[in-house]
Structures are given as structure tokens and as C-alpha cells.
Scaffold this motif. Structure first.
Motif, PDB file in Angstrom:
ATOM      1  N   ASP A   1      35.049  20.789 -19.621  1.00  0.00           N
ATOM      2  CA  ASP A   1      34.204  21.881 -19.528  1.00  0.00           C
ATOM      3  C   ASP A   1      35.267  22.975 -18.652  1.00  0.00           C
ATOM      4  O   ASP A   1      35.203  24.110 -19.039  1.00  0.00           O
TER       5      ASP A   1
ATOM      6  N   VAL B   1      37.414  24.593 -20.815  1.00  0.00           N
ATOM      7  CA  VAL B   1      36.792  25.498 -21.719  1.00  0.00           C
ATOM      8  C   VAL B   1      36.570  26.849 -21.114  1.00  0.00           C
ATOM      9  O   VAL B   1      36.718  28.042 -21.562  1.00  0.00           O
ATOM     10  N   VAL B   2      36.061  26.899 -19.780  1.00  0.00           N
ATOM     11  CA  VAL B   2      35.757  27.916 -19.164  1.00  0.00           C
ATOM     12  C   VAL B   2      36.917  28.692 -18.834  1.00  0.00           C
ATOM     13  O   VAL B   2      37.034  30.089 -18.975  1.00  0.00           O
TER      14      VAL B   2
ATOM     15  N   ILE C   1      38.400  30.644 -21.969  1.00  0.00           N
ATOM     16  CA  ILE C   1      37.845  31.964 -22.446  1.00  0.00           C
ATOM     17  C   ILE C   1      37.953  32.974 -21.539  1.00  0.00           C
ATOM     18  O   ILE C   1      38.188  33.972 -22.080  1.00  0.00           O
TER      19      ILE C   1
ATOM     20  N   SER D   1      29.949  32.641 -29.708  1.00  0.00           N
ATOM     21  CA  SER D   1      30.314  31.218 -29.747  1.00  0.00           C
ATOM     22  C   SER D   1      30.830  30.832 -28.165  1.00  0.00           C
ATOM     23  O   SER D   1      30.667  29.829 -27.615  1.00  0.00           O
ATOM     24  N   SER D   2      31.624  31.678 -27.474  1.00  0.00           N
ATOM     25  CA  SER D   2      31.977  31.318 -26.299  1.00  0.00           C
ATOM     26  C   SER D   2      30.969  31.628 -25.142  1.00  0.00           C
ATOM     27  O   SER D   2      30.655  31.033 -24.314  1.00  0.00           O
ATOM     28  N   LYS D   3      29.756  32.550 -25.534  1.00  0.00           N
ATOM     29  CA  LYS D   3      28.751  32.541 -24.620  1.00  0.00           C
ATOM     30  C   LYS D   3      27.866  31.404 -24.766  1.00  0.00           C
ATOM     31  O   LYS D   3      27.461  30.961 -23.745  1.00  0.00           O
ATOM     32  N   ALA D   4      27.818  30.982 -25.930  1.00  0.00           N
ATOM     33  CA  ALA D   4      26.911  29.594 -26.317  1.00  0.00           C
ATOM     34  C   ALA D   4      27.609  28.628 -25.424  1.00  0.00           C
ATOM     35  O   ALA D   4      26.923  27.647 -24.696  1.00  0.00           O
ATOM     36  N   GLU D   5      28.962  28.421 -25.247  1.00  0.00           N
ATOM     37  CA  GLU D   5      29.640  27.403 -24.770  1.00  0.00           C
ATOM     38  C   GLU D   5      29.457  27.552 -23.024  1.00  0.00           C
ATOM     39  O   GLU D   5      29.189  26.602 -22.451  1.00  0.00           O
ATOM     40  N   TYR D   6      29.532  28.643 -22.516  1.00  0.00           N
ATOM     41  CA  TYR D   6      29.171  28.896 -21.034  1.00  0.00           C
ATOM     42  C   TYR D   6      27.745  28.586 -20.799  1.00  0.00           C
ATOM     43  O   TYR D   6      27.355  27.891 -19.694  1.00  0.00           O
TER      44      TYR D   6
ATOM     45  N   ARG E   1      25.923  26.463 -22.305  1.00  0.00           N
ATOM     46  CA  ARG E   1      25.903  25.027 -22.150  1.00  0.00           C
ATOM     47  C   ARG E   1      26.363  24.459 -20.875  1.00  0.00           C
ATOM     48  O   ARG E   1      25.948  23.603 -20.257  1.00  0.00           O
ATOM     49  N   ILE E   2      27.567  24.976 -20.485  1.00  0.00           N
ATOM     50  CA  ILE E   2      28.187  24.400 -19.231  1.00  0.00           C
ATOM     51  C   ILE E   2      27.203  24.695 -18.045  1.00  0.00           C
ATOM     52  O   ILE E   2      26.985  24.030 -17.237  1.00  0.00           O
TER      53      ILE E   2
END
Length: 244
Positions: free
Chosen positions: A163, A166-167, A170, A183-188, A190-191
Motif C-alpha cells: 500500500d 500505491v500511495v 499516486i 479510482s485513486s481516491k478509492a485506493e486512498y 481503502r488504505i
């Protein structure tokens, strides 16, 4: 506050070590001026000098752990801010504070560290276990974590390595270009939820572009500490105090 009747209005000159990235620098300029105008009223805002670096150089230093090179490069930029007559200096990057704090240590010009208002805000909130998002060096290094632990008694949690990747990706591939993707907001998010599951009571948005993508409204019940806004507000308070 009551302003003097003299013009030009006597006020300190704020020095911004910027370009890390230009997106963050623009947000600092806006936040500083808006914050001062709200307090001063009328048409008054800030007197600000910006020395903006080439982000390509910064990316090279950060990716290659070239901190000595970064120190030499940024020392010259701080020299330029001081020659311009600045009364206080700030750096717009969480990551580069590990370089700029030692540069400022031997200088007379006041330096407002980005972690200080962040730590104070966390303390006011009564929290002691906080997640941290930022660039890979910010998350991996002990520098910022130790700064907060030693001064504010805050335990800092970071995401697992995958993770972190990923951070960091991005930030460098998207946010510094103001490329804001759902999609990147959703990843953030999630983290962030994962940090909460680890026991974090809140999260530090520890890169000065992250708040462009993720904000408190996205998780209203989970405190987010926006280092950009907190830092700018602290500098505004410093400037106003000098005007009293």
C-alpha cells in the motif's frame, strides 16, 4: 486585530520554499493569502516571496536517496529567500523537511516546521495513535514519526509495503500533476480504512498534495489531519503575531 493606519501596512514577509510540487505551492499561496485576508479584512493579504525549485531535481533526489545533494541544492534556495528579506520561512514538502530543518538550524530566520501544527492539532483532538500517508521516504523513514513521537507522544502507523507503493505512485504520477482520479481516491480511502483497522484513531495527510484527492468529508467520522492547511494556518498566525 486592529491594523495600523499607516500605509504600506507593516507586516512580515513570508518566504516560501516551493516547487515541491508546484501544485502544493499554489495551494500554499492561496491558503496564506486567504487566511490573512480573513483576519485583516478589506483588500489586505500577505507579502510573500516564493523561491520555486525544479521538481525534476527533487524527484531525482527523493528517488535516489540523494539527501546530501538535496541539502546542497536547497541551501542555495534558502539563501535566496533570506537575501530577499524574508522574516519567516516555510517548506511546502513534508518529505524535504528532513533536509530543510538542518539547513535552517544554524540560521536566524524563523522556520515553521510542518509537523508542529500537525502534532498540536492531534494533541488538541486527544488522539495518540495516528496513521500516516505520504511519499515513500516519509512513510519509511523514522524522521517524521520520531519528530511526532518525541515531541507529542504520538504513535505513528504506516500502511503495509504494497500500500505504501500505491500511495507513493499516486503522488508522483498523478497528484503532483493535479491528475485527480476517482479510482485513486478509492485506493486512498481503502488504505485509510486499513490504517483504521490497525487501530489508528485518525490519519495524517502527510504529503501536501493528498488533500487535493482525499478530504475530511470522505470519512467524516475519522479525523484527517491536512498538513498543508495546518501549516499555512500556523504561518498566518505567526505573521499576525508579528503585526501586533
Amino acid at each position: 486585530m486592529t491594523k495600523p493606519n499607516t500605509r504600506p501596512l507593516p507586516q512580515p514577509t513570508i518566504g516560501v520554499l516551493g516547487g515541491m510540487s508546484n501544485q502544493a505551492t499554489g495551494e500554499y499561496y492561496r491558503l496564506l493569502n486567504d487566511g490573512l485576508n480573513r483576519r485583516l479584512g478589506g483588500w489586505d493579504n500577505g507579502e510573500i516571496v516564493i523561491v520555486s525549485v525544479n521538481f525534476g531535481n527533487i524527484e531525482h533526489f527523493v528517488r535516489n536517496d540523494a539527501w546530501d545533494e538535496a541539502h546542497r541544492y536547497l541551501s542555495g534556495k534558502v539563501d535566496a529567500l533570506e537575501r530577499a528579506g524574508t522574516d519567516v520561512i516555510l517548506c511546502v514538502s513534508n518529505t524535504l523537511h528532513r533536509v530543510v530543518e538542518p539547513i535552517m538550524a544554524g540560521r536566524a530566520t524563523p522556520f515553521i516546521h510542518i509537523a508542529a501544527p500537525t502534532g498540536e492539532a492531534i494533541r488538541r483532538a486527544g488522539l495518540s495513535r495516528i496513521g500516516l500517508l505520504g511519499t515513500m521516504p516519509t512513510m519509511r523513514s523514522d524522521y517524521l514519526r520520531n519528530w511526532l513521537t518525541e515531541r507529542y507522544g504520538i504513535e505513528v502507523l504506516v500502511p503495509p509495503p504494497a500500500d505504501m507503493d500505491v500511495v507513493d505512485r499516486i503522488i508522483f504520477d498523478e497528484l503532483v500533476r493535479r491528475d485527480l482520479r476517482d479510482s485513486s481516491k478509492a485506493e486512498y480511502l481503502r488504505i485509510i480504512d486499513g490504517l483504521r483497522a490497525q487501530g489508528a484513531e485518525g490519519v495524517i495527510l502527510g504529503c501536501t498534495e493528498i488533500f487535493l484527492l482525499v478530504q475530511q468529508a470522505d470519512r467524516p467520522e475519522f479525523p484527517m489531519f491536512n498538513t498543508t492547511e495546518l501549516h499555512a494556518a500556523a504561518v498566518v498566525e505567526f505573521a499576525l503575531e508579528r503585526m501586533r
